[in-house]
Design a protein around this motif. Structure first.
Motif, PDB file in Angstrom:
ATOM      1  N   ALA A 171     -19.664 -31.779  38.707  1.00  0.00           N
ATOM      2  CA  ALA A 171     -19.972 -31.558  37.389  1.00  0.00           C
ATOM      3  C   ALA A 171     -20.247 -30.005  37.298  1.00  0.00           C
ATOM      4  CB  ALA A 171     -21.169 -32.296  37.087  1.00  0.00           C
ATOM      5  N   ALA A 172     -19.968 -29.330  36.074  1.00  0.00           N
ATOM      6  CA  ALA A 172     -20.609 -28.245  35.828  1.00  0.00           C
ATOM      7  C   ALA A 172     -22.200 -28.397  35.141  1.00  0.00           C
ATOM      8  CB  ALA A 172     -19.961 -27.407  34.967  1.00  0.00           C
ATOM      9  N   VAL A 173     -23.125 -27.692  35.707  1.00  0.00           N
ATOM     10  CA  VAL A 173     -24.546 -27.924  35.342  1.00  0.00           C
ATOM     11  C   VAL A 173     -25.101 -26.589  34.786  1.00  0.00           C
ATOM     12  CG1 VAL A 173     -24.764 -29.695  36.901  1.00  0.00           C
ATOM     13  CG2 VAL A 173     -25.466 -27.573  37.555  1.00  0.00           C
ATOM     14  N   ALA A 174     -26.103 -26.541  33.946  1.00  0.00           N
ATOM     15  CA  ALA A 174     -26.669 -25.380  33.364  1.00  0.00           C
ATOM     16  C   ALA A 174     -27.161 -24.832  34.303  1.00  0.00           C
ATOM     17  CB  ALA A 174     -27.747 -25.899  32.410  1.00  0.00           C
ATOM     18  N   ALA A 175     -26.815 -23.264  34.342  1.00  0.00           N
ATOM     19  CA  ALA A 175     -27.427 -22.429  35.461  1.00  0.00           C
ATOM     20  C   ALA A 175     -28.748 -21.822  35.112  1.00  0.00           C
ATOM     21  CB  ALA A 175     -26.506 -21.116  35.242  1.00  0.00           C
ATOM     22  N   LEU A 185     -23.256 -30.672  32.179  1.00  0.00           N
ATOM     23  CA  LEU A 185     -22.758 -30.388  30.974  1.00  0.00           C
ATOM     24  C   LEU A 185     -21.524 -30.842  30.787  1.00  0.00           C
ATOM     25  CD1 LEU A 185     -23.438 -26.301  31.196  1.00  0.00           C
ATOM     26  CD2 LEU A 185     -24.832 -28.128  29.947  1.00  0.00           C
ATOM     27  N   GLY A 186     -20.718 -31.227  31.767  1.00  0.00           N
ATOM     28  CA  GLY A 186     -19.396 -31.677  31.617  1.00  0.00           C
ATOM     29  C   GLY A 186     -18.843 -31.614  33.398  1.00  0.00           C
ATOM     30  N   LEU A 187     -17.704 -32.404  33.340  1.00  0.00           N
ATOM     31  CA  LEU A 187     -16.907 -32.358  34.662  1.00  0.00           C
ATOM     32  C   LEU A 187     -16.184 -31.256  34.782  1.00  0.00           C
ATOM     33  CD1 LEU A 187     -16.195 -36.275  34.699  1.00  0.00           C
ATOM     34  CD2 LEU A 187     -17.982 -34.844  36.150  1.00  0.00           C
ATOM     35  N   VAL A 188     -15.572 -30.838  35.973  1.00  0.00           N
ATOM     36  CA  VAL A 188     -14.905 -29.929  36.257  1.00  0.00           C
ATOM     37  C   VAL A 188     -13.362 -30.333  35.892  1.00  0.00           C
ATOM     38  CG1 VAL A 188     -13.825 -28.292  38.032  1.00  0.00           C
ATOM     39  CG2 VAL A 188     -16.408 -28.685  37.895  1.00  0.00           C
ATOM     40  N   GLY A 189     -12.486 -29.563  35.242  1.00  0.00           N
ATOM     41  CA  GLY A 189     -11.354 -30.040  34.991  1.00  0.00           C
ATOM     42  C   GLY A 189     -10.326 -28.897  34.987  1.00  0.00           C
TER      43      GLY A 189
END
Ligand SMILES: [Zn+2]
Length: 411
Positions: A142-146, A208-212
């Motif tokens: 997942a992409a997460v908030a930095a 935030l969402g999954l890496v794609g």
């Protein structure tokens, strides 16, 4: 631009113990490239400016306490998977405004790119490795908030299996932080975005969402981009060619040599190039196994990020009593390769498990760059292997807490 996968010519290495023969091929990947066409960038900027001017977002921003420079933390998280690592970095920000082919990253190297249209890469590309499509399809990363902030925009609904440059729009989330800076998270998987809405707050590390691989992208990766309060693109990495102070906390290394995964396979895994883009069309076949039957041949695989010439990796297969069945080394210098460092590599070695091999829990062990990596596997008869697989499955189900189940919004 295609995913730069090169099959390598056979190079059988001298084995220092039994049964360590290099498989026919290795894999090298430059990772993923991308592009944000000017018209799309402009549209996103207009979208975000309009959102920030709305009464709702003005209220949301006013409700937060303004801060000095906001430190950034690692923008990815493994939701599941057995690897020690899952990524490599293909591109940093290009600081050389000239183009094409005039590139300069923050450390005065060339780990970035530009194009003939005048795009100088404006972010950092974190790609998935070693099985990018499978890992993406598993929803593993997942992409997460930095940093904490407010959601100021999102794009979703666009195809997410791109494997070439294009004019397709991406799926993305955009955050505003308390110092006025903004972070962009691009190329996300369709339908995987957080259910939070514009104006909602997020914590650092929040899903935030999954890496794609949506938008103009050659392979699954996160394009992370930072803008300061004036909208200027900022490279968060301080270096000799970037006067900007370091924004990452802790700082992220320019090169980060490590083993991402150790695994066993009943045969050589099959990688894929650019498929037809349909769901499930592009996915590696791993032939991975956690159990080996005596008398059979198998592949031991190690995947690296930032493997450098001269960095020797030492491998061993250990019997249940800890004694070594096989022992071998690998150094990029042994390969017929021109460069000093590769962002992503995979090597496999063929072994045959003797018919009289002791049954039980074995270990695939590696020492690399001051760190020890251990992967357990089982050796036994086919009946024992089946029983062990059932046990492992039960244990895995029991170990899964609700928070670890991939899904929308609850992560
Ligand atoms: Zn990028």
């Amino acid at each position: 631009m295609m995913l730069r996968l090169l099959g390598l010519a056979a190079a059988v290495l001298a084995a220092t113990a039994a049964s360590a023969q290099r498989a026919d091929s290795g894999r090298i990947s430059g990772g993923a490239d991308d592009d944000l066409p000017p018209a799309q960038r402009l549209r996103i900027q207009q979208q975000l400016a309009a959102a920030l001017g709305s009464p709702e977002l003005r209220r949301a921003v006013a409700a937060r306490k303004a801060a000095g420079a906001v430190p950034l933390q690692w923008p990815l998280r493994a939701l599941h998977g057995e690897g020690f690592g899952y990524h490599g970095i293909s591109n940093y920000v290009d600081h050389d405004p000239a183009f094409p082919g005039r590139v300069l990253d923050y450390a005065c190297g060339a780990r970035t790119y530009d194009n003939a249209q005048g795009y100088n890469h404006a972010g950092t590309d974190y790609f998935l490795w070693p099985f990018p499509w499978l890992t993406m399809d598993d929803g593993a990363i997942a992409a997460v908030a930095a940093a904490p902030g407010i959601i100021v925009g999102h794009n979703d609904g666009h195809p997410d299996r791109s494997c070439a440059m294009s004019d397709l729009p991406w799926n993305a989330v955009y955050l505003r932080h308390d110092d006025g800076s903004m972070t962009w998270y691009g190329h996300l998987r369709r339908g995987s975005l957080t259910t939070k809405q514009i104006g909602d707050t997020v914590e650092a590390g929040e899903y935030l969402g999954l890496v794609g691989s949506s938008g103009s992208s050659t392979a699954p990766h996160l394009h992370f981009e930072l803008h300061d309060a004036t909208g200027r693109v900022v490279d968060p990495r301080h270096g000799n060619c970037n006067a900007e102070p370091e924004h990452w906390s802790p700082p992220q290394a320019y090169e980060d040599p490590a083993i991402n995964t150790l695994s066993l396979h009943t045969q050589e895994p099959e990688w894929v190039g650019c498929g037809d883009g349909s769901e499930g069309a592009m996915q590696e076949r791993t032939y991975a196994t956690d159990a080996i039957v005596p008398g059979t041949t198998f592949h031991a695989l190690a995947s690296f990020r930032d493997q450098r010439r001269g960095d020797v990796a030492t491998f061993a297969l250990q019997r249940p009593d800890g004694s070594e069945f096989a022992h071998w080394q690998h150094d990029l210098a042994d390969e017929d390769l021109p460069r000093e460092v590769y962002a992503a590599t995979v090597w496999t070695w063929i072994h045959t498990m003797p018919v009289d091999a002791p049954h039980g829990d074995w270990h695939f062990v590696a020492d690399f760059h001051g760190r020890r990596y251990t992967r357990a596997f089982f050796v036994g008869s086919e009946t024992e292997v089946r029983a062990a697989a059932v046990m492992r499955e039960r244990a895995a189900v029991q170990a899964l807490t609700p928070a670890q189940h991939p899904g929308r919004g609850d992560l």
